[in-house]
Design a protein around this motif. Structure first.
Motif, PDB file in Angstrom:
ATOM      1  N   GLN A  22       4.242  26.299 -32.294  1.00  0.00           N
ATOM      2  CA  GLN A  22       5.148  25.161 -32.373  1.00  0.00           C
ATOM      3  C   GLN A  22       5.487  24.570 -31.002  1.00  0.00           C
ATOM      4  O   GLN A  22       6.100  23.499 -30.924  1.00  0.00           O
ATOM      5  CB  GLN A  22       6.447  25.571 -33.073  1.00  0.00           C
ATOM      6  N   ASP A  23       5.102  25.225 -29.923  1.00  0.00           N
ATOM      7  CA  ASP A  23       5.392  24.716 -28.582  1.00  0.00           C
ATOM      8  C   ASP A  23       4.614  23.417 -28.344  1.00  0.00           C
ATOM      9  O   ASP A  23       3.424  23.318 -28.667  1.00  0.00           O
ATOM     10  CB  ASP A  23       4.999  25.751 -27.533  1.00  0.00           C
ATOM     11  N   THR A  24       5.287  22.409 -27.783  1.00  0.00           N
ATOM     12  CA  THR A  24       4.649  21.096 -27.572  1.00  0.00           C
ATOM     13  C   THR A  24       4.394  20.786 -26.097  1.00  0.00           C
ATOM     14  O   THR A  24       4.125  19.642 -25.748  1.00  0.00           O
ATOM     15  CB  THR A  24       5.513  19.980 -28.188  1.00  0.00           C
ATOM     16  N   THR A  25       4.454  21.812 -25.242  1.00  0.00           N
ATOM     17  CA  THR A  25       4.247  21.593 -23.810  1.00  0.00           C
ATOM     18  C   THR A  25       2.928  20.859 -23.540  1.00  0.00           C
ATOM     19  O   THR A  25       2.856  19.962 -22.698  1.00  0.00           O
ATOM     20  CB  THR A  25       4.260  22.933 -23.051  1.00  0.00           C
ATOM     21  N   ALA A  26       1.890  21.235 -24.263  1.00  0.00           N
ATOM     22  CA  ALA A  26       0.555  20.695 -23.992  1.00  0.00           C
ATOM     23  C   ALA A  26       0.467  19.195 -24.233  1.00  0.00           C
ATOM     24  O   ALA A  26      -0.392  18.526 -23.648  1.00  0.00           O
ATOM     25  CB  ALA A  26      -0.483  21.416 -24.855  1.00  0.00           C
ATOM     26  N   VAL A  27       1.335  18.636 -25.076  1.00  0.00           N
ATOM     27  CA  VAL A  27       1.253  17.193 -25.357  1.00  0.00           C
ATOM     28  C   VAL A  27       2.407  16.422 -24.733  1.00  0.00           C
ATOM     29  O   VAL A  27       2.507  15.207 -24.923  1.00  0.00           O
ATOM     30  CB  VAL A  27       1.208  16.931 -26.879  1.00  0.00           C
ATOM     31  N   ASP A  28       3.267  17.108 -23.987  1.00  0.00           N
ATOM     32  CA  ASP A  28       4.393  16.445 -23.339  1.00  0.00           C
ATOM     33  C   ASP A  28       4.193  16.268 -21.835  1.00  0.00           C
ATOM     34  O   ASP A  28       5.074  15.788 -21.146  1.00  0.00           O
ATOM     35  CB  ASP A  28       5.691  17.240 -23.574  1.00  0.00           C
ATOM     36  N   ARG A  29       3.042  16.670 -21.332  1.00  0.00           N
ATOM     37  CA  ARG A  29       2.797  16.631 -19.889  1.00  0.00           C
ATOM     38  C   ARG A  29       2.565  15.191 -19.429  1.00  0.00           C
ATOM     39  O   ARG A  29       1.806  14.439 -20.026  1.00  0.00           O
ATOM     40  CB  ARG A  29       1.589  17.487 -19.531  1.00  0.00           C
ATOM     41  N   HIS A  30       3.234  14.834 -18.312  1.00  0.00           N
ATOM     42  CA  HIS A  30       3.042  13.496 -17.757  1.00  0.00           C
ATOM     43  C   HIS A  30       2.714  13.522 -16.260  1.00  0.00           C
ATOM     44  O   HIS A  30       2.389  12.485 -15.689  1.00  0.00           O
ATOM     45  CB  HIS A  30       4.305  12.649 -17.981  1.00  0.00           C
ATOM     46  N   ASP A  31       2.827  14.685 -15.644  1.00  0.00           N
ATOM     47  CA  ASP A  31       2.530  14.805 -14.218  1.00  0.00           C
ATOM     48  C   ASP A  31       1.135  15.393 -14.043  1.00  0.00           C
ATOM     49  O   ASP A  31       0.911  16.572 -14.309  1.00  0.00           O
ATOM     50  CB  ASP A  31       3.580  15.693 -13.544  1.00  0.00           C
ATOM     51  N   PHE A  32       0.182  14.584 -13.607  1.00  0.00           N
ATOM     52  CA  PHE A  32      -1.201  15.026 -13.426  1.00  0.00           C
ATOM     53  C   PHE A  32      -1.567  15.140 -11.942  1.00  0.00           C
ATOM     54  O   PHE A  32      -2.736  15.259 -11.591  1.00  0.00           O
ATOM     55  CB  PHE A  32      -2.162  14.042 -14.097  1.00  0.00           C
ATOM     56  N   SER A  33      -0.557  15.085 -11.074  1.00  0.00           N
ATOM     57  CA  SER A  33      -0.810  14.925  -9.642  1.00  0.00           C
ATOM     58  C   SER A  33      -1.525  16.117  -9.011  1.00  0.00           C
ATOM     59  O   SER A  33      -2.102  15.976  -7.933  1.00  0.00           O
ATOM     60  CB  SER A  33       0.506  14.660  -8.904  1.00  0.00           C
ATOM     61  N   LYS A  34      -1.497  17.278  -9.668  1.00  0.00           N
ATOM     62  CA  LYS A  34      -2.175  18.442  -9.079  1.00  0.00           C
ATOM     63  C   LYS A  34      -3.672  18.203  -8.942  1.00  0.00           C
ATOM     64  O   LYS A  34      -4.300  18.661  -7.982  1.00  0.00           O
ATOM     65  CB  LYS A  34      -1.915  19.683  -9.936  1.00  0.00           C
ATOM     66  N   PHE A  35      -4.239  17.467  -9.886  1.00  0.00           N
ATOM     67  CA  PHE A  35      -5.683  17.262  -9.884  1.00  0.00           C
ATOM     68  C   PHE A  35      -6.096  15.794  -9.799  1.00  0.00           C
ATOM     69  O   PHE A  35      -7.235  15.493  -9.456  1.00  0.00           O
ATOM     70  CB  PHE A  35      -6.306  17.878 -11.139  1.00  0.00           C
ATOM     71  N   SER A  70      -4.951  11.718  -8.556  1.00  0.00           N
ATOM     72  CA  SER A  70      -4.059  10.765  -7.894  1.00  0.00           C
ATOM     73  C   SER A  70      -3.739   9.632  -8.873  1.00  0.00           C
ATOM     74  O   SER A  70      -4.344   9.518  -9.944  1.00  0.00           O
ATOM     75  CB  SER A  70      -4.726  10.196  -6.652  1.00  0.00           C
ATOM     76  N   SER A  71      -2.821   8.758  -8.485  1.00  0.00           N
ATOM     77  CA  SER A  71      -2.505   7.591  -9.322  1.00  0.00           C
ATOM     78  C   SER A  71      -3.730   6.709  -9.493  1.00  0.00           C
ATOM     79  O   SER A  71      -3.972   6.131 -10.572  1.00  0.00           O
ATOM     80  CB  SER A  71      -1.367   6.786  -8.694  1.00  0.00           C
ATOM     81  N   TYR A  72      -4.528   6.604  -8.431  1.00  0.00           N
ATOM     82  CA  TYR A  72      -5.774   5.834  -8.488  1.00  0.00           C
ATOM     83  C   TYR A  72      -6.744   6.486  -9.476  1.00  0.00           C
ATOM     84  O   TYR A  72      -7.411   5.794 -10.268  1.00  0.00           O
ATOM     85  CB  TYR A  72      -6.370   5.768  -7.095  1.00  0.00           C
ATOM     86  N   ASP A  73      -6.802   7.813  -9.472  1.00  0.00           N
ATOM     87  CA  ASP A  73      -7.656   8.535 -10.417  1.00  0.00           C
ATOM     88  C   ASP A  73      -7.223   8.253 -11.861  1.00  0.00           C
ATOM     89  O   ASP A  73      -8.067   8.037 -12.738  1.00  0.00           O
ATOM     90  CB  ASP A  73      -7.589  10.041 -10.173  1.00  0.00           C
ATOM     91  N   ILE A  74      -5.916   8.264 -12.089  1.00  0.00           N
ATOM     92  CA  ILE A  74      -5.401   8.044 -13.440  1.00  0.00           C
ATOM     93  C   ILE A  74      -5.790   6.651 -13.941  1.00  0.00           C
ATOM     94  O   ILE A  74      -6.218   6.482 -15.091  1.00  0.00           O
ATOM     95  CB  ILE A  74      -3.867   8.197 -13.478  1.00  0.00           C
ATOM     96  N   PHE A  75      -5.686   5.642 -13.070  1.00  0.00           N
ATOM     97  CA  PHE A  75      -6.089   4.296 -13.466  1.00  0.00           C
ATOM     98  C   PHE A  75      -7.573   4.274 -13.833  1.00  0.00           C
ATOM     99  O   PHE A  75      -7.962   3.704 -14.864  1.00  0.00           O
ATOM    100  CB  PHE A  75      -5.824   3.301 -12.332  1.00  0.00           C
ATOM    101  N   ARG A  76      -8.398   4.898 -13.012  1.00  0.00           N
ATOM    102  CA  ARG A  76      -9.841   4.877 -13.277  1.00  0.00           C
ATOM    103  C   ARG A  76     -10.180   5.630 -14.566  1.00  0.00           C
ATOM    104  O   ARG A  76     -11.059   5.219 -15.318  1.00  0.00           O
ATOM    105  CB  ARG A  76     -10.596   5.474 -12.089  1.00  0.00           C
ATOM    106  N   LEU A  77      -9.474   6.737 -14.829  1.00  0.00           N
ATOM    107  CA  LEU A  77      -9.733   7.478 -16.060  1.00  0.00           C
ATOM    108  C   LEU A  77      -9.299   6.676 -17.282  1.00  0.00           C
ATOM    109  O   LEU A  77     -10.002   6.643 -18.298  1.00  0.00           O
ATOM    110  CB  LEU A  77      -9.005   8.830 -16.021  1.00  0.00           C
ATOM    111  N   ASN A  78      -8.134   6.025 -17.196  1.00  0.00           N
ATOM    112  CA  ASN A  78      -7.689   5.195 -18.312  1.00  0.00           C
ATOM    113  C   ASN A  78      -8.670   4.061 -18.584  1.00  0.00           C
ATOM    114  O   ASN A  78      -8.944   3.714 -19.747  1.00  0.00           O
ATOM    115  CB  ASN A  78      -6.295   4.630 -18.037  1.00  0.00           C
ATOM    116  N   LEU A  79      -9.205   3.478 -17.530  1.00  0.00           N
ATOM    117  CA  LEU A  79     -10.194   2.414 -17.693  1.00  0.00           C
ATOM    118  C   LEU A  79     -11.429   2.945 -18.409  1.00  0.00           C
ATOM    119  O   LEU A  79     -11.999   2.295 -19.286  1.00  0.00           O
ATOM    120  CB  LEU A  79     -10.565   1.850 -16.318  1.00  0.00           C
ATOM    121  N   LEU A  80     -11.817   4.142 -18.039  1.00  0.00           N
ATOM    122  CA  LEU A  80     -13.016   4.765 -18.602  1.00  0.00           C
ATOM    123  C   LEU A  80     -12.809   5.215 -20.047  1.00  0.00           C
ATOM    124  O   LEU A  80     -13.704   5.086 -20.887  1.00  0.00           O
ATOM    125  CB  LEU A  80     -13.413   5.962 -17.727  1.00  0.00           C
ATOM    126  N   PHE A  81     -11.623   5.732 -20.345  1.00  0.00           N
ATOM    127  CA  PHE A  81     -11.358   6.325 -21.657  1.00  0.00           C
ATOM    128  C   PHE A  81     -10.776   5.328 -22.658  1.00  0.00           C
ATOM    129  O   PHE A  81     -10.355   5.724 -23.748  1.00  0.00           O
ATOM    130  CB  PHE A  81     -10.388   7.501 -21.518  1.00  0.00           C
TER     131      PHE A  81
END
Length: 549
Positions: free
Chosen positions: A433-446, A448-459
């Motif tokens: 029942q834990d929802t940690t896996a779908v509540d994550r919003h900080d991806f900065s460990k792996f 960058s903000s630029y990476d997130i934009f490029r991934l969203n564009l791709l996906f």
């Protein structure tokens, strides 16, 4: 004997035993695994003439086990004395480029490696722990037992890697109308059927099928790696494992007199035997479904094409679980980080990562790659996690079975199981029942903000098809030259990925001279972007708006 490195495998342990009686037997490895191998072959009344070991201190001594003794020689001396014998590698590890592969290379160089040498003794350890006895005491199916004829339908379950497939599998586990074998795809039944099992019958088929089910058996001899469900304390839940003796006895009773069987009948027989062992009860007049998880990570729905047909099943449904793709790819990288950096496991992780990336792109769900008559439904991990009751009710409506409260709990064989809760602390667990896996919003460990934009564009194709937020421009509005330049810059995680890939090459876990892992991912991206359209199937199982966990 000609030197061969790539050859087909042996037919069965029975055929290997026949060749041993004709040619003789030599073990390569005089340690603990050698004693296990000795006891396995003793069940068939064959024993080694010599035992070899690379340890100079062991050479010239005697291998002793259960009152038997044999000289320990160097491999070179044994190959000179018995060049035509069957050489069996008695090593505890069968990983790619591990000890087994290195020992195999030595046998190949000495021209004593054969098809029979590919037998890995520990995969028959179940014979020592009741399996051989089960062969002697077949259980004939009773009125409340499952048989192939009593199983009507099948759900073939596929996934994008790190998209909650194990979680959903464990939700489906306990339903009285569902026959499930958790993570069954790791057994790769379709692959082994095509290569080997289709030729076998009787005890040969039962024992070789037992070999492919080894990971599901309780054992003190076989190392646990792929199937490790956790209890609340973060320890392996041994109670989820089944008795090899009972499984072999049940499977033999089910297959008795059938001769060679089709893949579908073998599949039904395996699920029936497993259900019988864990105490499932067949009720006349009820419809039953096999829940067959292919355990692939690229949304592939073609693995069982041609093997599962309407000749043997009344209904065949395909279900694919997906996850918001940036979350999914982050989770994949995070798992890689845990295995490679924190646990120092130099395993072939990059193969899985590439398949996971294909899954993030939804390539297995493109309409032009799917047969027009194939029925495929998509389910979102986020719905299964945060709207569990409504989602499971929707699934029950889809396959026309009654909803059961057990579908709200993650179990294997009816035993509650838990999941690792943090990559840095494997003793911490979370419930289903834990929802940690779908509540994550900080991806900065792996990323960058630029990476997130490029991934969203791709996906974005996956995001739009399955109702995930998507606020980036259509990448088709950009030139191909611009997109090539956009993805040329490295992602934040690439430096340590490539460093670990280089370490894997140095240690023999990847081929020397192969391109860096990040270059391969970039090729996938460019090939994907060059295709004009990616039209995905959009038949989604949607829970009702209200949430009632």
């Amino acid at each position: 004997m000609q030197k061969k490195d790539n050859m087909k495998s042996y037919r069965s342990i029975y055929s290997v035993v026949d060749h041993i009686r004709e040619k003789g037997l030599v073990f390569y490895g005089a340690g603990a695994t050698g004693k296990v191998a000795f006891r396995i072959f003793s069940l068939f009344q064959v024993r080694p003439t010599y035992v070899c070991d690379d340890n100079l201190k062991k050479q010239g001594t005697v291998f002793e086990c259960d009152g038997f003794s044999a000289p320990i020689l160097s491999l070179e001396e044994a190959a000179t004395r018995l060049p035509n014998a069957v050489y069996i590698i008695a090593s505890h590890s069968h990983n790619q480029n591990g000890p087994w592969e290195k020992m195999k290379a030595r046998l190949v160089n000495l021209n004593v490696f054969s098809e029979d040498s590919q037998l890995y003794p520990l995969r028959y350890a179940f014979l020592l722990e009741g399996g051989f006895e089960g062969l002697q005491h077949a259980e004939s199916p009773g009125n409340s037992s499952f048989t192939p004829e009593r199983i009507d339908n099948i759900v073939i379950f596929s996934s994008a890697g790190r998209s909650g497939n194990i979680f959903f599998d464990t939700l489906m586990d306990g339903h009285p109308n569902i026959l499930n074998i958790g993570m069954f795809g790791v057994a790769a039944l379709e692959k082994h059927y095509k290569e080997q099992l289709h030729n076998l019958e009787g005890n040969e088929l039962v024992v070789e099928m037992g070999r492919h089910m080894q990971l599901y058996f309780s054992s003190s001899l076989y190392p646990r790696c792929l199937l490790s469900y956790l209890n609340a304390d973060g320890e392996v839940e041994e109670k989820t494992l089944i008795s090899p003796q009972r499984f072999i006895a049940s499977l033999k009773g089910i297959l008795a007199g059938r001769g060679r069987v089709s893949f579908a009948v073998l599949c039904k027989a395996v699920f029936a035997a497993y259900g019988n062992v864990i105490g499932k009860q067949y009720v006349p007049g009820q419809e039953y479904w096999i829940f067959f998880e292919t355990h692939k990570s690229d949304c592939n729905t073609t693995e069982l094409d041609g093997l599962i047909t309407y000749e043997n099943f009344r209904k065949i449904e395909h279900l694919v679980i997906v996850r918001e793709p940036v979350q999914q790819w982050f989770s994949s990288i995070q798992q890689c980080y845990r295995l490679v950096i924190l646990e120092q496991k130099l395993i072939p992780w990059w193969i899985t990562q590439c398949n996971n990336f294909f899954g993030s792109l939804g390539t297995g769900l493109e309409q032009d790659l799917i047969a027009p008559n194939k029925r495929i439904k998509v389910i979102r991990f986020e719905d299964a996690k945060k709207k569990t009751r409504a989602t499971m009710q929707a699934v029950c409506n889809w396959i026309e079975i009654e909803f059961d409260e057990c579908l709200l709990q993650t179990t294997i064989n009816g035993i509650e199981v838990y999941f690792p809760g943090a990559v840095t602390d494997q003793k911490k667990t979370i419930s289903g029942q834990d929802t940690t896996a779908v509540d994550r919003h900080d991806f900065s460990k792996f990323f960058s903000s630029y990476d997130i934009f490029r991934l969203n564009l791709l996906f974005q194709n996956v995001q739009k098809a399955y109702g995930y937020p998507c606020d980036v421009p259509d990448y088709h509005s950009f030139s191909k030259e611009f997109l090539q330049e956009l993805y040329r810059a490295p992602f934040r995680c690439e430096s340590w990925l490539d460093h670990q890939y280089a370490e894997a090459q140095k240690n023999g876990y990847a081929k020397q001279g192969d391109q860096p892992f990040s270059d391969f991912i970039r090729e996938i991206i460019q090939d994907y972007l060059e295709k004009d359209q990616h039209n995905l199937i959009t038949d989604v199982i949607c829970p009702s708006e209200e949430e009632t966990l």
